[in-house]
Write an enzyme that holds these catalytic residues in place. Structure first.
Site, short mmCIF file in Angstrom:
data_model
loop_
_atom_site.label_atom_id
_atom_site.label_comp_id
_atom_site.label_asym_id
_atom_site.label_seq_id
_atom_site.Cartn_x
_atom_site.Cartn_y
_atom_site.Cartn_z
N PHE A 90 0.83 -1.19 0.00
CA PHE A 90 0.00 0.00 0.00
C PHE A 90 0.87 1.24 0.00
O PHE A 90 1.00 1.92 1.01
CB PHE A 90 -0.92 -0.01 1.23
CG PHE A 90 -1.90 -1.16 1.19
CD1 PHE A 90 -3.05 -1.08 0.41
CD2 PHE A 90 -1.66 -2.34 1.89
CE1 PHE A 90 -3.95 -2.14 0.36
CE2 PHE A 90 -2.56 -3.41 1.83
CZ PHE A 90 -3.70 -3.31 1.06
N PHE A 92 2.88 4.36 -2.91
CA PHE A 92 3.31 4.81 -4.24
C PHE A 92 4.82 4.99 -4.17
O PHE A 92 5.32 5.73 -3.31
CB PHE A 92 2.67 6.16 -4.59
CG PHE A 92 1.20 6.06 -4.89
CD1 PHE A 92 0.76 5.59 -6.13
CD2 PHE A 92 0.26 6.42 -3.94
CE1 PHE A 92 -0.60 5.51 -6.42
CE2 PHE A 92 -1.09 6.32 -4.22
CZ PHE A 92 -1.53 5.87 -5.46
#
Ligand code: CUA
Length: 174
Positions: A90, A92
């Site tokens: 989870f 970026f």
């Protein structure tokens, strides 16, 4: 409701009433003088004239605007600084690159697992844009940043139990 929203609502209300009054006036005046003989030839001439005017205006609008449409302009690199971003449950993953104000950035987005929403907020946490990142596909998104600072990323698509924790950040300098 904010003051601007009220002003806009009242404005639209007044505008709506004016349009209704105008239509009513035209309908009412058109029912007057019913007894006159209608010159159909004259009406037919007028119709042709108006048809010509409408065609002229539409063709004018077409050629006056079509060259400014971004048709065919890709979202790809095209001279922009390419920033590969990997989305995965989870987080970026954004590489440590220096981004500059006023220089176009092309985000090259891929997902390692499921669909994510790549949403970017400016240093004042004002939402800028959001684009979907789906697995098995490369998504491009171009943006030119206008102020320096730390930008935050949030995931805008439910992607699992850690979705609400999914984010990231990057810095833009002058
Ligand atoms: Cu990734 Cu929600």
């Amino acid at each position: 409701m904010g003051r601007i929203a009220i002003i806009i609502a009242v404005g639209y209300g007044v505008l709506g009433l004016l349009v209704v009054a105008l239509i009513a006036g035209v309908v009412w005046s058109s029912t007057l003088g019913r007894n006159h003989q209608v010159d159909t030839r004259k009406l037919s001439e007028r119709e042709k004239t108006w048809f010509g005017i409408v065609v002229f205006v539409l063709v004018g609008l077409l050629f006056g605007t079509i060259f400014f449409t971004p048709y065919g302009r890709g979202a790809g690199p095209d001279g922009a600084q390419v920033v590969p971003v990997t989305a995965q449950q989870f987080a970026f993953v954004v590489p440590q690159t220096t981004l500059h104000v006023g220089k176009p950035v092309a985000f090259k987005l891929t997902s390692k697992d499921v669909s994510h929403g790549f949403a970017v907020f400016d240093p004042q946490h004002t939402f800028l844009f959001q684009v979907q990142v789906t697995p098995g596909k490369t998504q491009w998104y171009r943006w030119t940043f206008s102020k320096p600072g730390t930008y935050t990323i949030e995931c805008f698509e439910y992607c699992g139990v850690g979705h609400d924790q999914m984010g990231g950040q990057f810095t833009v300098v002058r």
